[in-house]
Write an enzyme that holds these catalytic residues in place. Structure first.
Site, mmCIF file in Angstrom:
data_model
loop_
_atom_site.group_PDB
_atom_site.id
_atom_site.type_symbol
_atom_site.label_atom_id
_atom_site.label_comp_id
_atom_site.label_asym_id
_atom_site.label_seq_id
_atom_site.Cartn_x
_atom_site.Cartn_y
_atom_site.Cartn_z
ATOM 1 N N GLU A 1 -29.100 -34.109 -27.834
ATOM 2 C CA GLU A 1 -28.987 -35.550 -28.010
ATOM 3 C C GLU A 1 -28.908 -36.212 -26.635
ATOM 4 O O GLU A 1 -28.047 -35.894 -25.824
ATOM 5 C CB GLU A 1 -27.708 -35.838 -28.811
ATOM 6 N N ASP B 1 -23.089 -34.479 -29.356
ATOM 7 C CA ASP B 1 -21.706 -34.761 -28.976
ATOM 8 C C ASP B 1 -20.751 -34.382 -30.103
ATOM 9 O O ASP B 1 -21.099 -34.477 -31.272
ATOM 10 C CB ASP B 1 -21.526 -36.269 -28.695
ATOM 11 N N ASP C 1 -20.749 -39.965 -34.023
ATOM 12 C CA ASP C 1 -22.168 -40.247 -33.774
ATOM 13 C C ASP C 1 -22.973 -38.964 -33.664
ATOM 14 O O ASP C 1 -24.068 -38.851 -34.221
ATOM 15 C CB ASP C 1 -22.332 -41.038 -32.468
#
Ligand code: TSJ
Length: 639
Positions: free
Chosen positions: A427, A500, A504
């Site tokens: 990401e 992460d 999110d």
């Protein structure tokens, strides 16, 4: 008692014995499903009476002793002597196999459960059954036990001269229904509500009288299947307010259709023949589809929404986002196919097709606004389908070229043996940069993805195929998708999603998993998909470093090293906060890292069941606490 019965009667009793010997033959099964089926068999008789236009209320009670009472305000089962058998009509209904609805004239038996076997089967499978008929100011009663008359039809009292109806109470025999004798309110509700939707103006009440479970509901829909469609669309956004409705009789087939488009891309059609659901469709559904395709194409051409050079809209284009109910009543339904759930009568197709074409054409002419919305939506769908086909052909060709057109952002590994290779889907560009520096070049490839990837559940195929991140994944993996999928072309043994360790990140991981699950589920089924586990904390003390992957682990470490002011604790908020070395040490090094393997319950594809295994290095070493904690966390995401 036996003296009272003649030879004929003995044969009848044998008939019901057969039902008790092989109940599955008559009601499908003796599980909970079969148990509930008994109720439908009885209720169907009252619904027939409602369809004949004589009954408008049915009440179903679940009694405290788990027996069931069904009461209607119809004419009441005939109590007079039936000439053929010499028995009262009521007794014929309950003691002769397949006798239901065969006597009395007028109309035709339309409803009838899955097996359509009638009241005698319910009687045979009940410890006891009592029937009351209210007719001409009198209350009649007859009682049965395991299908045999134990108390013949008698008048037991008087009632209001105007009262009429039938009441049946029965207790399913525990010797037959060994698995369970307990009725489920929500199961009964499902079918009763469906019946009420399908029979305009019929009011059905369901009352649970069991101790601690007391509740009651009323199903009554003046709009019939129009309300059914509104009910099915209630959690969506309809594209227009009307519910399009066609109704009428053609060639002795009664046809009723209701439909409305919503803003989704899925079709949900249900069809019923004589109130029985036909999940496999059949001639009535063919008629419905033909009518829709023909009518909308004619309309779109006539009104220049389709030009002469344009291709016809396909049925699928028009039915995208369509919710519909097709309900027909037909005299002699012929069911075909393995499960006998597919209607075969050709007159049903002709009736639905001709009646619908006529009424739909008229509707579109009268409602140009709605017609325009549907035609425009269908044309969009046609374009999307065409674009999706092209994009798909493109991914096909690309993967055919293997390695030559790998995505620009991919930092591939040098080893060409897929068994040794893994790819990290990372990401964000910055974490991607660290990962590229940290990786072991020979066997680890890095594909950084920017931001949130497309939610494939909520997008048309053309958008999916046009999405850069998704195209990059498809070409990097090498397997192709859907029908083209070929696991032997997989370029990496492990596909590792690295996001992460926050909400999110979890969401992004979910989106990626959703994509993989929908487009290449075999990758998950065969255990190639993993989630990386970056640490949550770093603890430094006296030049030594510890990483903790959960709060609990941090507290365990602190207990070991002592809680004092020499502890330097860092809470990682994202992968970006780690330098390359830290990322390698904590998350990527095959010797030290923790990976979660994404697994899928093969048995039940439908409710995507994800379970997780913890891998320490490449050695399988399940650590229970960790599995449970993470599995819970990830399971909560709406994959
Ligand atoms: F099937 C059943 F016996 F279990 C049963 C039948 C159970 C319940 C709750 C209701 C009924 C039922 C039957 N309700 N209404 C009727 N109607 C007739 O049986 C009937 C009455 C009159 C005539 C006629 O031609 O005059 C014909 C019929 C079929």
């Amino acid at each position: 008692m036996s003296q009272e019965y003649g030879a004929d009667q003995i044969q009848i009793l044998e008939g019901l014995e057969a039902v008790r010997k092989r109940p599955g033959m008559y009601i499908g099964s003796t599980s909970s499903r079969g148990l509930h089926h008994l109720v439908y068999e009885i209720v169907d008789n009252s619904v027939d009476e409602a369809l004949a236009g004589i009954c408008d209320k049915i009440v179903v009670f679940i009694n405290p002793d788990n027996s069931i009472t069904v009461e209607d305000n119809g004419r009441g089962i005939p109590v007079g002597i039936n000439h053929k058998s010499g028995l009262p009509g009521v007794e014929v209904v309950f003691t002769i196999l397949h006798a239901g609805g065969k006597f009395g004239g007028g109309g035709y038996k339309v409803s009838g459960g899955l097996h359509g076997v009638g009241a005698s089967v319910v009687n045979a499978l009940s410890t006891w059954l009592t029937v009351n008929v209210y007719q001409g100011g009198k209350i009649y009663e007859e009682k049965f036990a395991v299908g045999k008359t134990i108390s013949p039809l008698t008048v037991i009292g008087e009632c209001d001269k105007d009262k009429h109806g039938t009441k049946v109470t029965f207790l399913p025999d525990p010797e037959i229904f060994k698995e369970t004798q307990e009725f489920d309110f929500s199961v009964l509700r499902q079918r009763l509500r469906e019946m009420a939707f399908l029979t305009k103006n019929l009011k059905i009440e369901l009352k649970d009288l069991r101790e601690g479970k007391e509740r009651e509901e009323v199903y009554h829909y003046e709009g019939g299947i129009k309300e059914f469609v509104a009910y099915l669309n209630k959690s969506t956004t309809p594209l227009y307010n009307d519910i399009i409705y066609c109704e009428g009789t053609r060639n002795n087939v009664y046809v009723e259709v209701a439909m409305q488009h919503n803003d989704s891309y899925n079709e949900s059609s249900y069809s019923f023949v004589n109130n029985i659901n036909t999940p496999e469709g059949g001639t009535q559904l063919t008629g419905f589809r033909n009518a829709i395709t023909k009518t909308f194409n004619d309309y779109a051409r006539k009104n220049k929404m389709l030009k002469d050079s344009d291709e016809n809209l396909s049925g699928e284009d028009i039915r995208e986002g369509l919710t519909s109910i097709v309900s027909i009543k037909i005299e002699d339904p012929q069911f075909e196919g393995q499960t006998k759930q597919k209607l075969g009568n050709t007159e049903a197709r002709n009736a639905v097709e001709s009646l619908m074409s006529e009424q739909l054409t008229y509707y579109l002419e009268q409602n140009p606004d709605v017609a325009k919305i549907i035609c425009e939506k269908s044309i969009q769908s046609q374009r999307a389908r065409e674009a999706a086909r092209k994009a798909r052909d493109l991914t096909r060709r690309k993967s055919a070229l293997d390695g030559f057109s790998l995505p620009g952002k991919l930092a591939d590994c040098s080893d060409k043996d897929p068994k040794k290779c893994e790819i990290f889907i990372v990401e964000g560009d910055s974490a991607g940069g660290s990962a590229k520096t940290a990786r072991s070049r020979a066997t680890q490839a890095i594909l950084p993805l920017r931001g949130k990837i497309l939610n494939v559940e909520k997008a048309r195929l053309d958008r999916v195929y046009g999405n850069e991140e998704i195209k990059a994944m498809i070409t990097a993996f090498g397997t192709g998708i859907h029908d083209d999928f070929d696991i032997s072309k997989l370029r990496y043994d492990k596909i590792i999603i690295m996001t992460d360790a926050d909400v999110d990140g979890a969401h992004i991981a979910t989106l990626m998993l959703t994509f993989i699950y929908r487009f290449m589920p075999e990758l998950i089924k065969q255990g190639h998909v993993y989630l990386a586990q970056p640490p949550l904390y770093k603890l430094e003390k006296n030049k030594k470093v510890w990483y903790a992957y959960s709060d609990e682990e941090l507290s365990n470490i602190l207990n070991e090293v002592g809680r004092d002011q020499n502890n330097k604790i860092q809470r990682y908020k994202g992968l970006g906060e780690m330098d390359a070395e830290q990322l390698w040490d904590t998350t990527m090094d095959p010797e030290k890292r923790v990976l979660l393997r994404v697994a899928m319950d093969d048995e039940n594809d439908a409710d995507v069941n994800l379970t997780f295994m913890t891998l320490m290095g490449d050695k399988v070493e399940p650590r229970r606490d960790f599995i449970l904690e993470n599995a819970k966390y990830v399971k909560n995401l709406d994959i």
